[in-house]
Design a protein around this motif. Structure first.
Motif, PDB file in Angstrom:
ATOM      1  N   ASN A  50       0.813  -1.211   0.000  1.00 54.70           N
ATOM      2  CA  ASN A  50       0.000   0.000   0.000  1.00 54.70           C
ATOM      3  C   ASN A  50       0.852   1.270   0.000  1.00 54.70           C
ATOM      4  O   ASN A  50       0.908   1.991   0.981  1.00 54.70           O
ATOM      5  N   ARG A  51       1.550   1.508  -1.085  1.00 54.20           N
ATOM      6  CA  ARG A  51       2.346   2.728  -1.226  1.00 54.20           C
ATOM      7  C   ARG A  51       2.081   3.284  -2.616  1.00 54.20           C
ATOM      8  O   ARG A  51       1.875   2.525  -3.554  1.00 54.20           O
ATOM      9  N   THR A  52       2.126   4.605  -2.732  1.00 58.27           N
ATOM     10  CA  THR A  52       1.923   5.211  -4.047  1.00 58.27           C
ATOM     11  C   THR A  52       3.280   5.515  -4.679  1.00 58.27           C
ATOM     12  O   THR A  52       4.299   5.562  -3.988  1.00 58.27           O
ATOM     13  N   ASN A  53       3.275   5.740  -5.989  1.00 58.03           N
ATOM     14  CA  ASN A  53       4.489   6.160  -6.715  1.00 58.03           C
ATOM     15  C   ASN A  53       5.683   5.241  -6.467  1.00 58.03           C
ATOM     16  O   ASN A  53       6.799   5.703  -6.223  1.00 58.03           O
ATOM     17  N   ASP A  70       8.650   3.558  -7.484  1.00 53.45           N
ATOM     18  CA  ASP A  70       9.463   3.759  -8.685  1.00 53.45           C
ATOM     19  C   ASP A  70      10.319   2.527  -8.968  1.00 53.45           C
ATOM     20  O   ASP A  70      10.518   1.679  -8.100  1.00 53.45           O
ATOM     21  N   GLU A  91      -1.171   4.102  -6.591  1.00 51.16           N
ATOM     22  CA  GLU A  91      -1.168   4.733  -7.914  1.00 51.16           C
ATOM     23  C   GLU A  91       0.243   4.994  -8.449  1.00 51.16           C
ATOM     24  O   GLU A  91       1.192   5.111  -7.696  1.00 51.16           O
ATOM     25  N   ASN A  92       0.322   5.103  -9.767  1.00 51.72           N
ATOM     26  CA  ASN A  92       1.571   5.429 -10.472  1.00 51.72           C
ATOM     27  C   ASN A  92       2.659   4.378 -10.261  1.00 51.72           C
ATOM     28  O   ASN A  92       3.837   4.700 -10.114  1.00 51.72           O
ATOM     29  N   CYS A  99       6.876   4.113 -11.767  1.00 53.06           N
ATOM     30  CA  CYS A  99       7.338   5.379 -12.336  1.00 53.06           C
ATOM     31  C   CYS A  99       8.864   5.439 -12.317  1.00 53.06           C
ATOM     32  O   CYS A  99       9.519   4.630 -11.677  1.00 53.06           O
ATOM     33  N   GLY A 100       9.403   6.419 -13.027  1.00 56.35           N
ATOM     34  CA  GLY A 100      10.856   6.611 -13.040  1.00 56.35           C
ATOM     35  C   GLY A 100      11.528   5.923 -14.205  1.00 56.35           C
ATOM     36  O   GLY A 100      11.016   5.911 -15.320  1.00 56.35           O
ATOM     37  N   PHE A 141      -0.649   3.123 -13.680  1.00 55.14           N
ATOM     38  CA  PHE A 141       0.730   2.706 -13.923  1.00 55.14           C
ATOM     39  C   PHE A 141       1.465   3.797 -14.684  1.00 55.14           C
ATOM     40  O   PHE A 141       0.853   4.537 -15.458  1.00 55.14           O
ATOM     41  N   ALA A 142       2.780   3.837 -14.500  1.00 53.15           N
ATOM     42  CA  ALA A 142       3.592   4.695 -15.368  1.00 53.15           C
ATOM     43  C   ALA A 142       3.632   4.043 -16.751  1.00 53.15           C
ATOM     44  O   ALA A 142       3.672   2.817 -16.858  1.00 53.15           O
ATOM     45  N   ASP A 143       3.624   4.869 -17.797  1.00 52.05           N
ATOM     46  CA  ASP A 143       3.528   4.371 -19.180  1.00 52.05           C
ATOM     47  C   ASP A 143       4.583   3.324 -19.541  1.00 52.05           C
ATOM     48  O   ASP A 143       4.269   2.281 -20.110  1.00 52.05           O
ATOM     49  N   GLU A 184      -9.741   2.557  -7.135  1.00 49.02           N
ATOM     50  CA  GLU A 184      -9.069   2.591  -5.843  1.00 49.02           C
ATOM     51  C   GLU A 184      -9.914   2.009  -4.698  1.00 49.02           C
ATOM     52  O   GLU A 184      -9.362   1.371  -3.792  1.00 49.02           O
TER      53      GLU A 184
END
Ligand code: SF4
Lengths: 191, 470
Positions: free
Chosen positions: A15-18, A20, A75-76, A79-80, A103-105, A123
């Motif tokens: 349960n963490r966002t972003n 990377d 979310e996301n 990323c990175g 998701f990051a693209d 969510e």
């Protein structure tokens, strides 16, 4: 890439966002020239302390998540950095499905190329599953063909995935071979 | 399609590169330039070999070594696995006839620095690289994006890529940046304002007076960090600044041929009245020098600000975790944060003008005791030019280390590492946990802000430095 139609497995909630790709697989493990063997380094600095000992405060180290193959995240996700080592590490560790609100693209694409099913989920639903997976052994059955996720209680949720991605996953197609069917057009373009 | 309908630069580039289009599928786009580096390519070449495939257009492919290379002594490489990875790239390039600027080559440098410097990067090109900061090349009005290793293999084999038509977003920057406020502050402020996801699924086009006034270096800094906003790519329509930068570069035509191609470049600019899927606006005049406090580039505030108040944040747990990782408290003034490392470098801020500006701040001063500060030029040629101008002496006399070109402490794959708990004022682009070394704490800033922090030992508002104000 291996074809995948359905996957049923133990859920691990993160349960963490972003999150990377530097966290998914830290840079010191990117020097290998193979595609395999990255699972041991997955979430390395979250799983292990500076002496290489397992961190007890990171949930994935709890025995109840042994063998988890469905990852829930905020979310996301991904990323990175574009490093494909991230899906390689997830897959090699055993994760076959990642479910997140977004998701990051680049990660999304990289996951698909390796037969990981990335599923975008609302969510509220996701949080409900997160709680269930935190509290007890929680299993989800993902049917890619029918685009349905079935919980053991019998509840069913549908999900979206672009048809062409789905087709490729279901068949495990080699994308380069598919593209080369259009080689005449590439050649014509080059003229 | 209505031929007279005003078009965005993305529309124009897309149309020119279409190889194949089919209802319900992504488009197959032709790739004009494929940049390759040692970390994300070995498995792609291996894939080609296993399937008995060849590199379709070695002439449109260009490779360098940047991520792993040592920035001190290049004659001995201690790290055997890194050495193997570089050796593998050399062999792959040799076997496939790909030009390689290796560690000892005069054109060596960070992949996103050398592309523009050589003039390989040009308006209207489609450019890919197995590296997310490929968005940098968008500064020239190219459509440039990062890809994964499977896609690297695909481009090597087919010189094309399947892409869904991205949506376009106009990032409109009104007004002027104030003195001492840089392109880095602009992009950090944009990401802080709109978040690390606002660009997902979009190509960002930066427009407005403040963007037009940026140098090419500044434009590259802005486009470079588009990926930190989640964007597929970021770009800026070409203008005279773009043309002037490219004139005389090695890989562009010269004489009359250059004038002709320059005219085509200028025509690529987004037409007046073209429609974007989305527009966001930011006022440049309100932007202050920025400092990131957390573990993603959106966690960033003006230098006059403070770390967040936990009572008014979204995703409180993530903010708490970030503050905890960074060893900071809530409501802590940015100028009270003491640093022990300074890194001036990376594909975001390692170009000549970045080094010149940082040097102007440190000239005649001394790095604070206890601070380790390094400067890593983006390419060998930038290093040479800086040395010609005596910048190396300025830095060294102030107590900075002066290094060879490479990615270095931006991702710490080589020996340039911030130790656990170390705190770094960095001109790079990512402040993720452990990015500059396990347990390292990164604060993203402009070169000027990093230079001033090196002297003072903590963050200061660089606008108070007289050199800049005058
Ligand atoms: S300088 Fe940093 S961000 Fe840029 S290419 Fe190198 S590692 Fe990536």
């Amino acid at each position: 890439m291996e074809a995948i139609q359905e996957h049923k497995g133990l859920v691990f909630p993160l349960n963490r966002t972003n999150i990377d790709t530097d966290q998914i697989i830290p840079k010191q493990f990117l020097k290998r020239i193979e595609r395999t063997g990255f699972g041991q380094f997955l979430f390395y600095h979250w799983r292990f302390d500076d002496d290489g000992q397992k961190r007890t405060d990171f949930e994935l180290n709890q025995s109840k998540y042994n063998g988890a193959s469905v990852l829930l995240a905020g979310e996301n996700f991904g990323c990175g950095s574009s490093r494909e080592h991230a899906p390689w590490a997830l897959l090699d560790y055993g994760f076959q499905v990642v479910i997140a609100p977004s998701f990051a693209d680049i990660f999304y694409n990289n996951a698909l190329k390796n037969g990981i099913i990335p599923i975008i989920m609302d969510e509220t639903q996701l949080n409900q599953w997160m709680k269930q997976a935190e509290n007890s052994e929680f299993i989800l059955d993902i049917d890619l063909e029918k685009q349905r996720i079935i919980a053991e209680s019998g509840t069913e949720v549908s999900f979206d995935i672009p048809a062409y991605h789905k087709e490729k996953l279901l068949n495990g197609w080699d994308e380069i071979a598919l593209t080369l069917q259009h080689e005449d057009k590439i050649t014509a373009y080059e003229k | 399609m209505d031929l007279n309908k005003p078009k965005t630069i993305v529309d124009k580039i897309w149309k020119k590169h279409l190889v194949h289009q089919e209802e319900g599928k992504p488009d197959l786009l032709y790739i004009d330039l494929h940049l390759v580096h040692e970390v994300t390519s070995p498995q792609a070449f291996e894939g080609l070999r296993l399937n008995d495939r060849k590199v379709r257009r070695p002439d449109l492919t260009y490779a360098t070594m940047d991520h792993n290379v040592p920035t001190k002594n290049r004659d001995v490489i201690k790290d055997q696995i890194a050495q193997t990875q570089m050796e593998t790239l050399r062999k792959n390039c040799e076997e496939n006839g790909i030009k390689l600027a290796d560690m000892h080559h005069p054109d060596q440098g960070i992949v996103h620095v050398i592309g523009p410097q050589l003039g390989l990067t040009q308006p209207g090109k489609t450019i890919v690289c197995g590296d997310s900061h490929t968005s940098t090349h968008g500064a020239f009005g190219a459509l440039a994006f990062g890809i994964g290793t499977s896609e690297v293999e695909h481009v090597l084999a087919t010189q094309s890529i399947w892409q869904e038509r991205p949506k376009t977003m106009n990032v409109q920057v009104e007004g002027d940046l104030g003195p001492g406020v840089t392109a880095k502050d602009l992009i950090l402020a944009i990401i802080a304002k709109f978040g690390v996801r606002f660009g997902t699924g979009y190509v960002l086009e930066y427009t407005g007076a403040a963007v037009r006034k940026l140098s090419m270096e500044g434009r590259m800094t802005v486009c470079n960090m588009s990926i930190e906003a989640g964007a597929r790519a970021g770009l800026i329509s070409p203008d005279e600044t773009t043309v002037d930068f490219l004139r005389g570069k090695e890989y562009v035509p010269d004489g009359k041929a250059f004038d002709e191609v320059a005219e085509e470049w200028l025509e690529l600019a987004t037409d007046d009245g073209a429609l974007y899927d989305e527009t966001v606006t930011i006022n440049a005049a309100e932007i202050e020098p920025q400092v990131s406090w957390g573990t993603n580039p959106g966690m960033c505030v003006p230098v006059s600000g403070a770390t967040p108040n936990l009572n008014n944040v979204e995703h409180r747990e993530d903010v708490e975790r970030a503050l905890d990782y960074m060893g900071l408290k809530e409501n802590q003034p940015i100028t009270s944060i003491e640093i022990d490392h300074v890194f001036i470098g990376s594909c975001t801020n390692s170009r000549l003008s970045d080094l010149q500006k940082a040097a102007s701040i440190v000239k005649g001063k001394q790095v604070k005791t206890g601070v380790r500060a390094i400067v890593v030029p983006g390419s060998f040629s930038i290093k040479l030019q800086a040395e010609k101008e005596g910048l190396d002496t300025v830095f060294k006399q102030a107590g900075f280390e002066w290094r060879e070109a490479g990615c270095s402490m931006c991702l710490a794959m080589n020996d340039d590492i911030v130790p656990p708990g170390g705190r770094c004022a960095s001109t790079s682009n990512r402040n993720f946990e452990g990015r500059q070394g396990n347990g390292s704490r990164t604060h993203l800033v402009s070169p000027e802000m990093a230079a001033a922090a090196a002297i003072e030992g903590h963050f200061v508002d660089v606008r108070n430095y007289s050199e800049l104000v005058s």
